[in-house]
Design a protein around this motif. Sequence first.
Motif, short mmCIF file in Angstrom:
data_model
loop_
_atom_site.label_atom_id
_atom_site.label_comp_id
_atom_site.label_asym_id
_atom_site.label_seq_id
_atom_site.Cartn_x
_atom_site.Cartn_y
_atom_site.Cartn_z
N ARG B 111 0.83 -1.20 0.00
CA ARG B 111 0.00 0.00 0.00
C ARG B 111 0.87 1.25 0.00
NH1 ARG B 111 -2.85 -2.79 3.72
NH2 ARG B 111 -1.54 -1.84 5.29
N VAL B 114 0.16 5.14 4.40
CA VAL B 114 0.61 4.60 5.67
C VAL B 114 -0.62 4.14 6.44
CG1 VAL B 114 1.76 5.17 7.84
CG2 VAL B 114 2.58 6.14 5.69
N TYR B 115 -0.70 2.87 6.71
CA TYR B 115 -1.87 2.34 7.42
C TYR B 115 -1.43 1.32 8.46
CZ TYR B 115 -5.89 -0.57 8.49
OH TYR B 115 -6.86 -1.28 9.14
N ILE B 116 -1.77 1.59 9.69
CA ILE B 116 -1.57 0.62 10.76
C ILE B 116 -2.93 0.46 11.43
CG2 ILE B 116 -0.32 0.06 12.88
CD1 ILE B 116 1.87 1.99 12.01
N PRO B 117 -3.42 -0.78 11.59
CA PRO B 117 -4.74 -0.95 12.19
C PRO B 117 -4.84 -0.25 13.55
CG PRO B 117 -3.95 -3.03 11.31
CD PRO B 117 -2.81 -2.05 11.22
N THR B 120 -3.79 -2.07 16.68
CA THR B 120 -2.34 -2.14 16.86
C THR B 120 -1.80 -0.81 17.39
OG1 THR B 120 -2.17 -3.79 15.11
CG2 THR B 120 -0.17 -2.57 15.63
N LEU B 123 -2.66 -0.65 21.08
CA LEU B 123 -1.85 -1.60 21.86
C LEU B 123 -0.43 -1.10 22.06
CD1 LEU B 123 -1.63 -4.41 23.21
CD2 LEU B 123 -0.97 -5.31 20.98
N HIS B 124 0.15 -0.55 21.00
CA HIS B 124 1.55 -0.16 21.06
C HIS B 124 1.76 1.32 21.35
CE1 HIS B 124 3.11 -4.07 19.81
NE2 HIS B 124 2.00 -4.17 19.11
N SER B 127 0.73 6.73 17.28
CA SER B 127 -0.32 7.54 16.68
C SER B 127 -0.67 6.97 15.31
CB SER B 127 0.14 8.99 16.53
OG SER B 127 1.02 9.10 15.45
N ASP B 128 -1.89 7.24 14.87
CA ASP B 128 -2.28 6.76 13.55
C ASP B 128 -2.21 7.90 12.53
OD1 ASP B 128 -4.38 8.19 14.51
OD2 ASP B 128 -5.93 6.71 14.05
N THR B 129 -1.38 8.91 12.84
CA THR B 129 -1.18 9.99 11.87
C THR B 129 -0.25 9.50 10.77
OG1 THR B 129 0.67 10.80 13.14
CG2 THR B 129 -1.46 11.80 13.59
N LEU B 130 -0.14 10.30 9.70
CA LEU B 130 0.64 9.86 8.55
C LEU B 130 2.15 10.04 8.74
CD1 LEU B 130 -1.61 11.18 5.67
CD2 LEU B 130 -1.46 8.87 6.57
N PRO B 132 5.91 9.55 9.99
CA PRO B 132 6.63 8.39 10.49
C PRO B 132 7.04 8.55 11.95
CG PRO B 132 7.97 9.61 8.91
CD PRO B 132 6.65 10.29 8.97
#
Lengths: 137, 132
Positions: B111, B114-117, B120, B123-124, B127-130, B132
């Motif tokens: 893909r 940038v995608y992380i469920p 996840t 749990l870790h 952040s789910d921002t774009l 890195p």
Amino acid sequence: MINRLAVTVIWVKDQNEALHFYTEKLGFEIRADVTKGDYRWISVGAKNQPDFEIGLSALKPSMALTEDEVQVLTKLVESGKLGHCVWKTDDCQKAYEAMTAKGVEFMQPPQARPYGTIEAIFKDTSGNIMVLSQDKR
Amino acid sequence: MYYNKQIQLARRLLDQRYATAITIEQLSHEVALSPYYLIRLFHRIYKQTPHQYLIRVRITKAKDLLINSNLSITEICADVGFESLGSFSTLFRKIVGISPSAYRHSSQTIRQSVYIPLCTCLLHGISDTLEP
């Protein structure tokens, strides 16, 4: 309503070793490879199933896991008590031979099962048990 | 920390000049710290030495070029700042897990976003921002 399963996650002892196993020995594709700080999210999937991926989550002490938890989970993964998957194939014997030639270690060669499938069992590099399953023709 | 700005500058310089043959002496001169102190403080903040950070930046850029360009592996090696194809391949395999050519071959359907469920991320604690 829920439509389908898109992502699942398994624990692996070493992400690099697992990536090598899933891509070079099983022929999977890399679907995501993102690093954020110390965390690396990497997922792979079978070429014929582009809408499903399996995350390879590292078993190491982190914000999510204490050292004690890592030890417990590692023991469970190594003994095959976590992360069972069933992978479908058109020809279990052929896939078994090809994977064996690449160094995949099988716990059980292809066998006809009473419920109408032919199945073999192998483990990934961490100990997760995987079933290679062929439907009856 | 007193030297935070200098360490952040060092990181920015590595981000900008990863393709050049930047040395620890040059870097420490630009941020006005001794090489020893720079390495020590950089490690304290980023849990890796400037050299380790530079290698990771180069490998990250190489992964991007392997996926998104038609450049040869030799060209990518040079473009991201490695002088030797051998050391590039060795370091790539060590950090990523597979060789550059295997990575290119296996990442045809990777893909672009940038995608992380979310599960996840929670749990870790990431952040789910774009970014890195």
